[in-house]
Enzyme design. Structure first.
Site, short mmCIF file in Angstrom:
data_model
loop_
_atom_site.label_atom_id
_atom_site.label_comp_id
_atom_site.label_asym_id
_atom_site.label_seq_id
_atom_site.Cartn_x
_atom_site.Cartn_y
_atom_site.Cartn_z
N ASP A 248 -5.05 15.68 -1.40
CA ASP A 248 -6.39 15.10 -1.29
C ASP A 248 -6.71 14.63 0.13
O ASP A 248 -7.73 15.02 0.71
CB ASP A 248 -6.53 13.89 -2.23
CG ASP A 248 -6.67 14.31 -3.69
OD1 ASP A 248 -7.04 15.47 -3.94
OD2 ASP A 248 -6.42 13.46 -4.57
N ARG B 236 -3.57 -2.02 -2.41
CA ARG B 236 -4.88 -1.58 -1.90
C ARG B 236 -5.55 -2.55 -0.93
O ARG B 236 -6.03 -2.12 0.13
CB ARG B 236 -5.83 -1.23 -3.05
CG ARG B 236 -5.36 -0.11 -3.97
CD ARG B 236 -4.75 1.04 -3.23
NE ARG B 236 -4.49 2.21 -4.09
CZ ARG B 236 -3.84 3.27 -3.69
NH1 ARG B 236 -3.35 3.33 -2.45
NH2 ARG B 236 -3.64 4.29 -4.50
N SER C 274 0.20 12.38 -11.06
CA SER C 274 -0.38 11.67 -9.92
C SER C 274 0.38 10.35 -9.80
O SER C 274 0.46 9.58 -10.75
CB SER C 274 -1.86 11.41 -10.17
OG SER C 274 -2.30 10.35 -9.36
N ASP D 256 -8.87 2.22 -7.87
CA ASP D 256 -8.50 2.13 -6.45
C ASP D 256 -9.72 2.18 -5.53
O ASP D 256 -9.80 1.46 -4.54
CB ASP D 256 -7.50 3.23 -6.09
CG ASP D 256 -6.13 2.97 -6.69
OD1 ASP D 256 -5.78 1.79 -6.87
OD2 ASP D 256 -5.42 3.94 -7.00
N1 ARG Z 1 -3.86 2.29 -13.16
C1 ARG Z 1 -3.16 1.67 -12.08
C2 ARG Z 1 -4.09 0.77 -11.32
O1 ARG Z 1 -5.27 0.88 -11.46
C3 ARG Z 1 -2.44 2.66 -11.21
C4 ARG Z 1 -3.28 3.53 -10.32
C5 ARG Z 1 -2.44 4.57 -9.72
N2 ARG Z 1 -3.08 5.25 -8.66
C6 ARG Z 1 -2.83 6.53 -8.34
N3 ARG Z 1 -3.45 7.02 -7.31
N4 ARG Z 1 -2.00 7.27 -9.03
O2 ARG Z 1 -3.64 -0.07 -10.61
#
Ligand code: ARG
Length: 402
Positions: free
Chosen positions: A14, A94, A174, A123
């Site tokens: 990405d 993040r 992912s 995210d």
């Molecule tokens: N669901 C989790 C969160 O919102 C994990 C997100 C994982 N992100 C990823 N790019 N795989 O914190």
């Protein structure tokens, strides 16, 4: 002259495609920034990939220590766990990445920042809201949210533009990882009825493969912060890394969660967080010994609020500052040691001691040395039960007679 954009760069498909897309479609000079929050990635590989994709420069920011000290450990002190399951690794990473993006944008005179989040996840919210709080003037571009390409189309785009993408065997998942934990989604995991296959896990042994013999670890805390393992003082990053090994070896920290995303979707999420899980247990064990009943009860409620605000991207808010001040204040006497038994996927507190302990043996014991005044108990019960007797007589017993 082209405007400059700082892109949060992970080196994956990405963000690699995003570098070129931002250049071609939006005309930016793209500076790729990798913030090291503890993912094991090779700096040289990322650098050459970023430049080959079309970046004008590559920056690497070492942030492991900051991440643990100022993000993960405060969340630990708060007992922040989302929906009773998720220790919030990705969610904690993040805002720090956003902060470094903004700092770098200032240093480089950039007018925009970018990230590789999709339009369906949490995210994007965390990145965007954090950047908006720290630097409202910066433009935010999230190519994956805008370009409408499928994964296969991205691969075609990458080939067409000769963008080197990770050639490693295509992972069906992912993932996101940092020092506080790994998040794994997609592939077969999207069927909530399917048990996670063994290959999603990298930091933890399965219960079957974990040793039959339990392991023990003694975790030392000072004012709510972990400072030592087995009597040896360690810096935060080493302590967490060591605990990942110890707890992971015993299969501790695997999590399978049906999660409520902020953006309204229910999603099946797998996590691996051996150190976080062991530390959360140990910290709670020490609080049980050093905080009053009222403190523990209020902290439990605050923990949920704290977890929600982290999850929902509200790290850089005044609300967070207020809650953090309360949490920090509660940690003044959370000093001591906790012994944790690691065994077949479990981390159990089996011993605790503290110079600030509220446990008083002479009050608790049923043996010799008891100083508790049992003759005062009936008087206490008489007053305690007073409203119960009054109401029972006036309402419950009276009704029975009617
Ligand atoms: N669901 C989790 C969160 O919102 C994990 C997100 C994982 N992100 C990823 N790019 N795989 O914190």
């Amino acid at each position: 002259m082209a405007e400059k954009l700082i892109l949060a760069y992970s080196g994956g498909l990405d963000t690699s495609v995003a570098v070129r897309w931002l250049k071609e479609e939006r005309g930016y000079d793209v500076v790729c920034l990798t913030v090291d929050v503890g993912m094991q990635k090779d700096r040289e590989t990322l650098q050459s990939r970023a430049l080959a994709a079309g970046g004008v420069a590559f920056r690497w920011a070492e942030a492991q220590e900051t991440f643990i000290r100022h993000f993960a450990f405060p969340a630990l002190a708060a007992g922040a766990v989302y929906e009773k399951q998720y220790p919030l690794a990705t969610a904690l990473g993040r805002p720090l990445i956003a902060k470094v993006l903004v700092d770098t944008a200032r240093q480089e005179g950039a007018t925009a920042v970018g990230h590789g989040s999709t339009g369906k996840g949490n995210d994007q919210v965390r990145f965007d809201v954090s950047v908006q709080a720290l630097a409202p003037d910066l433009r935010i571009v999230a190519p994956v949210r805008e370009w409408g390409m499928t994964r296969d189309e991205e691969i075609v785009y990458a080939q067409k533009h000769e963008i080197p993408v990770p050639v490693t065997k295509e992972s069906p998942y992912s993932t996101d990882e940092n020092l506080w934990g790994r998040s794994i989604e997609c592939g077969v995991l999207e069927d909530p009825w399917t048990e996670p296959p063994e290959d999603v896990f990298e930091w933890t042994k399965s219960v079957a493969d974990a040793p039959d013999k339990p392991g023990y670890v003694e975790i030392g805390f000072e004012r709510g912060m972990p400072v030592a393992l087995d009597g040896r003082e360690l810096d935060p990053v080493s302590l967490v890394n060591r605990l990942h090994e110890l707890a992971g070896e015993h299969g501790v920290g695997r999590i399978d969660h049906m999660e409520n995303r902020l953006v309204g979707i229910k999603s099946r999420e797998i996590y691996e967080a051996p150190a976080a899980v062991a530390l959360l247990r140990a910290h709670e064990g020490l609080e049980q010994m050093t905080l009053s009943k009222e403190q523990v009860r209020l902290k439990e409620r605050i923990a949920q609020e704290y977890a929600d605000l982290i999850y929902n991207g509200l790290w850089f808010t005044v609300h967070h500052q207020d809650i953090a001040a309360y949490v920090q204040s509660t940690q003044r006497h959370v000093t001591g040691s906790v012994r944790v038994r690691l065994h077949k996927g479990t981390a159990m507190v089996v011993g605790r001691k503290s110079p600030k302990s509220l446990y008083d043996f002479s009050l608790a014991t049923y043996d010799k040395g008891d100083v508790y005044d049992q003759s005062a108990a009936p008087g206490f019960i008489h007053i305690w039960g007073l409203p119960v007797r009054v109401q029972a007589r006036a309402q419950m017993l009276a009704e029975e007679g009617e």
